[in-house]
Design an enzyme around this catalytic site. Structure first.
Site, short mmCIF file in Angstrom:
data_model
loop_
_atom_site.label_atom_id
_atom_site.label_comp_id
_atom_site.label_asym_id
_atom_site.label_seq_id
_atom_site.Cartn_x
_atom_site.Cartn_y
_atom_site.Cartn_z
N ARG A 168 -6.57 -20.78 -21.86
CA ARG A 168 -7.37 -20.35 -20.81
C ARG A 168 -5.83 -20.00 -19.68
NH1 ARG A 168 -10.11 -21.21 -22.79
NH2 ARG A 168 -12.29 -22.59 -21.58
N SER A 215 -14.88 -24.04 -13.60
CA SER A 215 -13.93 -25.61 -14.16
C SER A 215 -12.80 -25.07 -12.74
CB SER A 215 -13.93 -25.10 -14.91
OG SER A 215 -14.87 -25.84 -15.68
N GLU A 285 -7.20 -24.75 -13.27
CA GLU A 285 -7.15 -23.38 -13.82
C GLU A 285 -7.28 -22.83 -13.21
OE1 GLU A 285 -10.38 -24.39 -16.91
OE2 GLU A 285 -10.87 -22.51 -16.80
C1 LIG Z 1 -20.12 -19.78 -13.08
C2 LIG Z 1 -18.62 -20.56 -14.19
C3 LIG Z 1 -18.71 -20.73 -15.35
C4 LIG Z 1 -17.87 -19.90 -15.90
N1 LIG Z 1 -17.20 -20.27 -16.86
C5 LIG Z 1 -16.36 -20.66 -18.00
C6 LIG Z 1 -15.89 -20.98 -18.95
O1 LIG Z 1 -17.02 -21.18 -19.85
N2 LIG Z 1 -14.74 -20.14 -19.64
C7 LIG Z 1 -13.88 -20.03 -19.04
O2 LIG Z 1 -12.78 -20.00 -19.72
N3 LIG Z 1 -13.88 -19.29 -17.33
C8 LIG Z 1 -14.93 -20.00 -17.38
N4 LIG Z 1 -15.10 -19.29 -15.74
C9 LIG Z 1 -13.95 -18.60 -15.23
C10 LIG Z 1 -14.06 -17.41 -14.92
O3 LIG Z 1 -14.88 -16.49 -15.22
C11 LIG Z 1 -13.16 -17.03 -16.27
O4 LIG Z 1 -11.47 -17.38 -16.41
C12 LIG Z 1 -13.00 -15.42 -16.04
O5 LIG Z 1 -12.71 -14.86 -17.69
C13 LIG Z 1 -12.68 -14.66 -14.92
O6 LIG Z 1 -12.75 -13.67 -15.23
P1 LIG Z 1 -12.88 -12.30 -13.79
O7 LIG Z 1 -12.96 -10.67 -14.10
O8 LIG Z 1 -13.57 -12.67 -12.74
O9 LIG Z 1 -10.81 -11.78 -13.37
P2 LIG Z 1 -10.81 -12.34 -12.19
O10 LIG Z 1 -10.62 -14.03 -11.83
O11 LIG Z 1 -10.68 -11.58 -11.73
O12 LIG Z 1 -8.79 -12.56 -12.11
C14 LIG Z 1 -8.38 -14.52 -13.13
C15 LIG Z 1 -6.80 -13.65 -13.36
O13 LIG Z 1 -7.03 -12.75 -14.35
C16 LIG Z 1 -5.80 -11.58 -13.81
N5 LIG Z 1 -6.67 -10.45 -13.73
C17 LIG Z 1 -8.15 -9.74 -13.59
N6 LIG Z 1 -8.21 -8.70 -14.30
C18 LIG Z 1 -7.27 -7.86 -14.63
C19 LIG Z 1 -6.72 -7.04 -15.38
N7 LIG Z 1 -7.25 -5.89 -14.89
N8 LIG Z 1 -5.45 -6.90 -15.58
C20 LIG Z 1 -4.18 -8.42 -15.51
N9 LIG Z 1 -4.85 -8.88 -14.87
C21 LIG Z 1 -6.46 -8.92 -14.19
C22 LIG Z 1 -5.92 -12.05 -12.48
O14 LIG Z 1 -5.12 -11.68 -11.08
C23 LIG Z 1 -5.79 -13.66 -12.19
O15 LIG Z 1 -4.83 -13.95 -12.59
C24 LIG Z 1 -16.18 -19.34 -15.16
C25 LIG Z 1 -17.30 -18.68 -13.69
C26 LIG Z 1 -17.72 -19.70 -12.73
C27 LIG Z 1 -17.90 -18.84 -11.71
#
Ligand SMILES: Cc1cc2nc3c(=O)[nH]c(=O)nc-3n(C[C@H](O)[C@H](O)[C@H](O)COP(=O)(O)OP(=O)(O)OC[C@H]3O[C@@H](n4cnc5c(N)ncnc54)[C@H](O)[C@@H]3O)c2cc1C
Length: 290
Positions: A168, A215, A285
């Protein structure tokens, strides 16, 4: 603050961050930029550099908890063009593409591999930056190249080996614009079966009926954060409308009008109680932008 670039004014969003936030928590904010073209994104990045401001990219906002962000520089890429370019089993996709939609499109082109990410509400860029993973697999296993815009506004492309991918976390600091994956050729029915199986497991373990950020804490070595939190008897504990999920102790859910401070109260409580009982400091996380 006077923005020297007139253009930036036209791409400043006035809407509340709660509309972006997956857990539906966030306020109105002064510097949320929503560029429609790469040239506008580049202008935002250069403005942040010139103003010595850290720029926070927002993807699906499924892993970010927004606090007082009134004066933070943030950029959401949802209005940029979304595009997939397929060549055999190699595929370029823009960072703002919703992960689940991308997987669906790939399935229709008989390309699989990413099924383990079923149910994760991310965009491609956020998933790559966080090295999203589940069931012992990580998205980095399928990455070939990552294209970014660096702080000087230049487009740079890194191969997977130039970057570090851990649990992560990654070495990525620049703004991801596109990613090239190499996927596995796979029959549609086989992919479909795996997606259904994984979604069933997720729904049985995770609270999908309320918004959350997944998480909250990273798993410490040799155990899970959920197990430690549960052992402290904290499941179901609430602060306002925020609650430590009864279903999965590492999820904090929003049952209605939870505020930033409610979630923070639960985070502090969990860290205190787990430390008292297990002498273990749980690390976040989720990302907090405050
Ligand atoms: C119901 C649920 C289940 C989940 N299950 C999992 C799981 O099984 N495994 C897991 O790993 N995660 C899980 N997550 C957490 C989350 O979905 C992941 O971490 C996901 O990868 C985040 O993606 P996002 O686009 O929403 O990023 P964001 O939440 O928007 O951003 C996350 C980070 O990435 C950065 N970021 C976003 N876009 C960019 C870009 N274009 N360039 C550079 N940096 C960027 C942001 O600044 C921030 O630091 C879950 C979340 C939920 C709500």
């Amino acid at each position: 603050m006077e923005m020297k670039n007139q253009l930036l004014r036209t791409i400043t969003s006035k809407c509340s961050l709660s509309r972006y936030s997956h857990i539906k928590i966030g306020q109105k904010t002064n510097y949320l930029f929503t560029p429609r073209k790469i040239s506008e994104l580049r202008a935002v990045i250069l403005e942040a550099r010139d103003e010595h401001r850290k720029l926070v990219p927002i993807g699906g906002a499924s892993n970010i908890l927004f606090g007082n962000t009134r004066n933070r520089f943030m950029v959401a890429d949802r209005k940029l063009p979304k595009k997939i370019e397929l060549n055999g089993n190699e595929v370029w996709v823009t960072a703002n593409y919703p992960l689940q939609k991308f997987m669906e499109k790939m399935q229709n082109s008989t390309l699989g591999g990413l099924e383990f990410l079923t149910g994760i509400p991310a965009q491609i860029g956020g998933a790559v930056k966080m090295n999203a993973g589940a069931f012992g697999k990580e998205i980095s296993q399928y990455i070939d190249l990552v294209e970014m815009i660096n702080e000087n506004g230049q487009i740079v492309t890194y191969s997977k080996d130039d970057l570090k991918f851990d649990y992560r976390r990654t070495s990525i600091r620049d703004y991801i614009t596109r990613v090239k994956f190499i996927l596995d050729p796979k029959p549609i029915d086989e992919i479909d079966g795996e997606i259904k199986k994984i979604m069933a497991i997720r729904k049985s373990r995770h609270p999908y009926d309320y918004p959350s950020l997944g998480s909250t804490f990273r798993n410490p070595p040799n155990t899970t954060a959920a197990h430690l939190i549960e052992e402290c008897g904290l499941k179901g504990t609430a602060s306002g409308d925020a609650q430590i999920s009864e279903k999965h102790a590492n999820f904090i859910i929003n049952k209605g009008k939870a505020k930033f401070k409610n979630v923070m109260e639960l985070i502090d409580l969990i860290q205190e109680e787990v430390y008292k009982k297990f002498n273990q400091l749980l690390k976040l996380e989720i990302r907090i932008v405050n």
